[in-house]
Scaffold this motif. Structure first.
Motif, short mmCIF file in Angstrom:
data_model
loop_
_atom_site.label_atom_id
_atom_site.label_comp_id
_atom_site.label_asym_id
_atom_site.label_seq_id
_atom_site.Cartn_x
_atom_site.Cartn_y
_atom_site.Cartn_z
N VAL A 64 1.16 26.39 -25.10
CA VAL A 64 1.31 25.04 -25.63
C VAL A 64 0.29 24.13 -24.96
O VAL A 64 0.16 24.11 -23.73
N GLY B 59 -1.72 20.64 -23.67
CA GLY B 59 -1.31 19.44 -22.96
C GLY B 59 -2.32 19.06 -21.90
O GLY B 59 -3.46 19.53 -21.90
N GLU C 285 7.41 16.26 -18.83
CA GLU C 285 7.98 17.59 -18.98
C GLU C 285 9.35 17.51 -19.65
O GLU C 285 9.68 18.33 -20.52
N SER D 285 1.71 23.36 -15.00
CA SER D 285 2.04 23.29 -16.41
C SER D 285 1.12 22.34 -17.15
O SER D 285 0.52 21.43 -16.58
N LEU D 286 1.02 22.56 -18.46
CA LEU D 286 0.31 21.65 -19.34
C LEU D 286 1.33 20.64 -19.85
O LEU D 286 2.27 21.01 -20.57
N GLU D 287 1.17 19.39 -19.45
CA GLU D 287 2.16 18.37 -19.73
C GLU D 287 1.72 17.46 -20.86
O GLU D 287 0.55 17.35 -21.19
N ASN E 102 4.21 26.71 -21.63
CA ASN E 102 3.24 25.72 -21.16
C ASN E 102 2.89 25.98 -19.70
O ASN E 102 2.30 25.15 -19.03
N GLY F 14 1.78 19.44 -27.43
CA GLY F 14 2.36 20.68 -27.93
C GLY F 14 3.46 20.48 -28.95
O GLY F 14 3.97 21.45 -29.52
#
Length: 253
Positions: free
Chosen positions: A141, A143, A189, A151-153, A122, A157
């Motif tokens: 992933v 998010g 996260e 990051s993609l939170e 991610n 995902g």
């Protein structure tokens, strides 16, 4: 009320009101002002707020580039060593998961000669680094991308991760203690990582010495769920000896 729950409530109130006063929040949560000040100090160290005279405010939204760059510069020599040592644990043909940490990015840099890997992450910077190796299949992933985040939170995902049987999860953390295990300051996260830990073959923690015997808000892996710790040579030997059942790898020069 446990300290992590109390700090989550503090952040909820702060996010709603943009600023808080110690005197008011201590009455709302029914805790002493001294306890609340200690909570604010810990939350400030985690970058979640800025303390003011008598209270706290939300920090100014950072830019993605400045935030990730500044974070990646902290203990960079140690992270480079840890990333290199962790790459030696990766076998060709495996399916692995990398979190969005700057230490996992260092690991990704050392996977250039690996073959037939499937890597799930991610982390935006990590995914971009991995695409330099055409023999690696990279899965990102989904998010929510938040300001200042690498990051993609979120929970988008989870559906994808539930369909992937990964061999190893390489993850960093804000802290690692015997009682709380691996902890993070982002509840989003931590929730995603908790889901990964429950479904993966092995968990490998990538932590420089400053993360050891330190804790943050949310636990995502208990001590019994951690298979391997990769750390640097400045790690406290006594703490490492206390890790029953955990393989310890100390990254060399």
């Amino acid at each position: 009320m446990l300290a992590p729950q109390r700090r989550n409530q503090i952040m909820q109130i702060l996010n709603e009101n943009k600023q808080i006063l110690v005197k008011e929040i201590s009455q709302i949560l029914n805790v002493s002002e001294g306890t609340l000040r200690n909570d604010l100090k810990i939350l400030e160290e985690d970058g979640l707020l800025e303390r003011t005279h008598g209270g706290a405010v939300l920090p100014q939204p950072p830019t993605y580039e400045n935030t990730f760059h500044s974070r990646s510069q902290i203990n960079q020599p140690e992270k480079m060593k840890i990333g290199r040592a962790a790459a030696e644990l990766v076998q060709n043909g495996q399916c692995i998961i990398l979190d969005a940490s700057s230490t996992s990015l260092e690991l990704a840099k050392h996977l250039f000669n690996h073959e037939y890997l499937t890597v799930v992450t991610n982390g935006l910077a990590t995914a971009q680094e991995l695409t330099k190796n055409p023999r690696i299949n990279v899965i990102v992933v989904g998010g929510v991308l938040r300001p200042g985040s690498s990051s993609l939170e979120g929970l988008l995902g989870k559906g994808l991760l539930g369909q992937i049987h990964a061999d190893v999860f390489f993850t960093s953390a804000q802290g690692f203690t015997l009682n709380e295990g691996l902890t993070d300051f982002s509840v989003y996260e931590a929730d995603l990582k908790r889901h990964i830990v429950a479904n993966v073959g092995q968990v490998v923690a990538l932590l420089d010495h400053t993360k050891l015997n330190r804790r943050s808000i949310a636990t995502f892996a208990e001590l019994r769920q951690i298979d391997t710790l990769v750390t640097d040579d400045q790690a406290d030997p006594e703490f490492l000896r206390s890790l029953d059942g955990v393989r310890v790898v100390v990254a060399g020069p």
